[in-house]
Design a protein around this motif. Structure first.
Motif, short mmCIF file in Angstrom:
data_model
loop_
_atom_site.label_atom_id
_atom_site.label_comp_id
_atom_site.label_asym_id
_atom_site.label_seq_id
_atom_site.Cartn_x
_atom_site.Cartn_y
_atom_site.Cartn_z
N MET A 126 15.11 -18.74 -5.78
CA MET A 126 14.70 -19.95 -5.11
C MET A 126 15.74 -21.03 -5.35
O MET A 126 16.12 -21.27 -6.50
N PRO A 127 16.23 -21.69 -4.30
CA PRO A 127 17.27 -22.70 -4.49
C PRO A 127 16.73 -23.91 -5.24
O PRO A 127 15.54 -24.22 -5.19
N ASP A 128 17.63 -24.57 -5.97
CA ASP A 128 17.25 -25.78 -6.70
C ASP A 128 16.81 -26.87 -5.73
O ASP A 128 17.41 -27.06 -4.68
N GLN A 129 15.74 -27.57 -6.11
CA GLN A 129 15.26 -28.70 -5.32
C GLN A 129 16.13 -29.91 -5.63
O GLN A 129 16.55 -30.11 -6.78
N PRO A 130 16.41 -30.76 -4.62
CA PRO A 130 17.15 -31.98 -4.91
C PRO A 130 16.33 -32.86 -5.86
O PRO A 130 15.10 -32.79 -5.88
N GLU A 131 17.01 -33.65 -6.63
CA GLU A 131 16.36 -34.54 -7.58
C GLU A 131 15.59 -35.64 -6.86
O GLU A 131 16.01 -36.13 -5.82
#
Length: 161
Positions: free
Chosen positions: A1-6
């Motif tokens: 799962m790709p990292d979510q933006p902060e």
């Protein structure tokens, strides 16, 4: 799962009109019209702070600056992202913005039966100062909440006294 933006706290402008209206519909059942949101987002005496993740608006807090007082007019959190502290972060961002613009006090009305909102406001330092009977359309009473906005220098002096 790709990292979510902060998640980041930002001042909202007219470019966020569509997102504010959509969040209002989801979180507040359409409290304000497009025109009201337009006015909020384009008046410098009406600070609007949003908590965004990528291009998604997760929470918003807004108010009106009148002389040295911030009257908080709305705090909304996307229903899919509640109970994560987002409302508190948005509200604290709004209080900080008001402080930077010279506000010494903040006030708001909250439905007496809205326990979640009351906990949020209490957690940010608000106290009940009075009641407005039958304030809401449905006849519910509103509690008048109030707090003094200490600037950082006052807090520093108090801590060393």
């Amino acid at each position: 799962m790709p990292d979510q933006p902060e998640e980041r706290l930002i001042q909202l402008t007219g470019a966020w009109l569509e997102a504010c209206v959509a969040l209002d519909q989801r979180a507040l059942a359409g409290l304000w019209t497009n025109e009201q949101w337009h006015n909020e987002l384009n008046d410098p005496r009406r600070p609007v702070v949003g908590l965004v993740q990528g291009e998604d608006l997760r929470a918003v807090a807004c108010g009106w600056l009148v002389v040295d007082e911030l009257h908080i007019t709305a705090v909304a959190v996307d229903p899919d992202h509640r109970r994560k502290g987002l409302g508190k972060r948005a509200l604290e961002g709004l209080l900080e913005e008001a402080r930077s613009q010279g506000a010494a006090h903040a006030t708001l009305e909250v439905a007496q039966g809205n326990q979640a909102a009351r906990r949020l406001y209490e957690g940010c330092g608000f106290a009940t100062a009075g009641i407005r009977r039958a304030y809401y359309r449905n006849g519910d009473d509103a509690l008048i909440q109030w707090m003094r906005l200490h600037n950082r220098e006052e807090v520093r002096i108090a801590a060393h006294s």
